[in-house]
Design a protein around this motif. Structure first.
Motif, PDB file in Angstrom:
ATOM      1  N   TYR A 199       0.830  -1.202   0.000  1.00 62.31           N
ATOM      2  CA  TYR A 199       0.000   0.000   0.000  1.00 62.31           C
ATOM      3  C   TYR A 199       0.867   1.256   0.000  1.00 62.31           C
ATOM      4  N   ALA A 200       1.999   1.186   0.689  1.00 60.36           N
ATOM      5  CA  ALA A 200       2.935   2.315   0.646  1.00 60.36           C
ATOM      6  C   ALA A 200       3.420   2.548  -0.783  1.00 60.36           C
ATOM      7  N   ALA A 201       3.675   1.453  -1.504  1.00 62.38           N
ATOM      8  CA  ALA A 201       4.176   1.560  -2.874  1.00 62.38           C
ATOM      9  C   ALA A 201       3.140   2.116  -3.840  1.00 62.38           C
ATOM     10  N   SER A 202       1.866   2.113  -3.432  1.00 63.52           N
ATOM     11  CA  SER A 202       0.798   2.585  -4.320  1.00 63.52           C
ATOM     12  C   SER A 202       0.505   4.076  -4.169  1.00 63.52           C
ATOM     13  N   LEU A 203       1.058   4.711  -3.151  1.00 66.35           N
ATOM     14  CA  LEU A 203       0.598   6.052  -2.790  1.00 66.35           C
ATOM     15  C   LEU A 203       0.955   7.123  -3.815  1.00 66.35           C
ATOM     16  N   ALA A 204       2.121   7.042  -4.428  1.00 66.13           N
ATOM     17  CA  ALA A 204       2.496   8.063  -5.411  1.00 66.13           C
ATOM     18  C   ALA A 204       1.527   8.052  -6.586  1.00 66.13           C
ATOM     19  N   ALA A 205       1.191   6.846  -7.060  1.00 69.26           N
ATOM     20  CA  ALA A 205       0.243   6.741  -8.171  1.00 69.26           C
ATOM     21  C   ALA A 205      -1.146   7.188  -7.743  1.00 69.26           C
ATOM     22  N   GLN A 206      -1.548   6.850  -6.515  1.00 70.39           N
ATOM     23  CA  GLN A 206      -2.863   7.247  -6.035  1.00 70.39           C
ATOM     24  C   GLN A 206      -2.967   8.762  -5.914  1.00 70.39           C
ATOM     25  N   THR A 207      -1.905   9.393  -5.454  1.00 67.23           N
ATOM     26  CA  THR A 207      -1.905  10.855  -5.351  1.00 67.23           C
ATOM     27  C   THR A 207      -2.049  11.496  -6.724  1.00 67.23           C
ATOM     28  N   ARG A 208      -1.308  10.973  -7.689  1.00 63.17           N
ATOM     29  CA  ARG A 208      -1.405  11.513  -9.052  1.00 63.17           C
ATOM     30  C   ARG A 208      -2.815  11.328  -9.612  1.00 63.17           C
ATOM     31  N   ALA A 209      -3.393  10.154  -9.392  1.00 57.76           N
ATOM     32  CA  ALA A 209      -4.746   9.896  -9.882  1.00 57.76           C
ATOM     33  C   ALA A 209      -5.742  10.866  -9.243  1.00 57.76           C
ATOM     34  N   SER A 210      -5.597  11.084  -7.938  1.00 61.39           N
ATOM     35  CA  SER A 210      -6.497  12.001  -7.235  1.00 61.39           C
ATOM     36  C   SER A 210      -6.380  13.413  -7.777  1.00 61.39           C
ATOM     37  N   GLU A 211      -5.160  13.843  -8.073  1.00 62.39           N
ATOM     38  CA  GLU A 211      -4.949  15.186  -8.617  1.00 62.39           C
ATOM     39  C   GLU A 211      -5.604  15.347  -9.981  1.00 62.39           C
ATOM     40  N   LEU A 212      -5.750  14.246 -10.707  1.00 63.71           N
ATOM     41  CA  LEU A 212      -6.382  14.265 -12.022  1.00 63.71           C
ATOM     42  C   LEU A 212      -7.893  14.068 -11.944  1.00 63.71           C
ATOM     43  N   GLY A 213      -8.404  13.880 -10.704  1.00 65.82           N
ATOM     44  CA  GLY A 213      -9.841  13.760 -10.523  1.00 65.82           C
ATOM     45  C   GLY A 213     -10.372  12.343 -10.504  1.00 65.82           C
ATOM     46  N   TYR A 214      -9.481  11.368 -10.252  1.00 66.11           N
ATOM     47  CA  TYR A 214      -9.895   9.968 -10.228  1.00 66.11           C
ATOM     48  C   TYR A 214      -9.874   9.428  -8.806  1.00 66.11           C
TER      49      TYR A 214
END
Length: 353
Positions: A199-214
């Protein structure tokens, strides 16, 4: 099983009134037990929920030996049930084995969990989409700055009354971003295990997705970055020509308890089900994909309204919950909440105090 010692709390917390959110409130008590090499698991205890004290040199802080699970307790009228808890503890032992953590006794933990939930039964909410979320976890506590499997661990169970994962709109259609730069896991690694580092390894991608509205990230395989694996907090399903299809387990996908249950339920309801490799191009280009949904303990079943891969976004079923998704959700939650019979013996009833 014998009763576990309980350290009484002097003053009980006030129970929540109104919206609870998810994972923000915690009950009065927690379960703990310790492990020491040569002694095994010992000192099982139910005590007031409190902060824990570990050494700054505890190995979990440096080398990441941490495993967790997630399950729920529900009200079924006057009854209290746990939903497939044995499956979670069995999976925990698979995760433990991958991180070289000592195995836990499934039967003992099932009994301990029932004693804890029975004590905390007043915390189980009864509203639509509400439940008591249960978080068992293990951390390495040996104070040692050297890379080896720890010789000391602590196991804990904490409880949190929760509402629907996505708030009042339980079946809110989520927007999914397909990650094609980072990878979450590869076969031979720890993708199949429920370990904190995934889950730690997923956070950078999750942050980027959130910034894009996903809302969520959909991960592709770590070798070709072509085949669909899972979403950050859910397994993923597709309805293709009326068939319920999900990626096959391959060693880098978490074997979700809800995933397993939905496959069984869908077949029982007469749907054709299939587990196989699914290329992202197939989903983005196939008119046969009429619905997409995710499954997991937290969200239960979550419809997907749109999916973006690279510079293309596809809207699924006009962004609305599809009939198959709705049917599976209705049948699944009806079993959990006791509104329909449980043909699979998934629900473990707890004797009230």
């Amino acid at each position: 099983m014998s009763a576990i010692k309980v350290i009484e709390r002097e003053v009980l917390k006030e129970k929540p009134q109104g919206p609870m959110g998810f994972g923000q409130l915690f009950t009065d008590y927690m379960f703990t037990m310790d492990y020491k090499e040569g002694k095994g698991w010992h000192h099982a205890l139910i005590k007031p929920y409190q902060n824990i004290e570990i050494s700054p040199a505890a190995q979990v802080l440096h080398y990441g030996q941490a495993v967790f699970e997630g399950m729920k307790a529900y009200r079924q009228g006057d009854d209290i049930i746990l939903f497939r808890p044995e499956e979670n503890f069995k999976r925990m032992n698979l995760s433990n084995a991958r991180l070289n953590i000592p195995e836990v006794d499934v039967a003992f933990l099932l009994d301990a969990l029932q004693q804890l939930v029975r004590l905390e039964q007043d915390w189980i909410p009864a509203g639509q989409g509400e439940s008591l979320y249960i978080r068992p976890f293990v951390i390495a506590t040996e104070p040692y700055l050297g890379v080896h499997a720890a010789t000391e661990y602590q196991f804990m169970i904490i409880l949190s009354p929760v509402g629907a994962y996505y708030g009042d709109d339980q079946l809110m259609a989520t927007r999914i971003y397909v990650e094609d730069e980072y990878v979450r896991a590869v076969r031979g690694g720890v993708g199949f295990a429920k370990v904190a580092g995934n889950y730690a390894a997923s956070l950078a991608a999750q942050t980027r997705a959130s910034e894009l509205g996903y809302h969520q990230v959909l991960w592709l395989d770590g070798v070709e970055q072509r085949y669909i694996e899972e979403v950050g907090s859910m397994n993923i399903f597709f309805v293709m020509d009326g068939k319920v299809v999900t990626p096959e387990l391959n060693g880098s996908i978490l074997p979700g308890i809800t995933r397993k249950s939905i496959l069984q339920l869908a077949a029982y309801l007469g749907y054709e089900v299939e587990e196989r490799r699914i290329a992202i191009e197939e989903v983005m280009n196939a008119e046969s994909v009429s619905e997409i949904f995710g499954t997991g303990t937290a969200a239960v079943i979550s419809p997907v309204g749109s999916i973006r891969y690279q510079d293309r976004e596809v809207v699924i079923n006009n962004g609305a919950t599809g009939p198959v998704t709705q049917h599976l959700y209705d049948e699944y939650t009806a079993i959990q909440e006791g509104r329909k019979a449980d043909p699979f013996n998934w629900c473990l009833k707890i004797n009230k105090r």
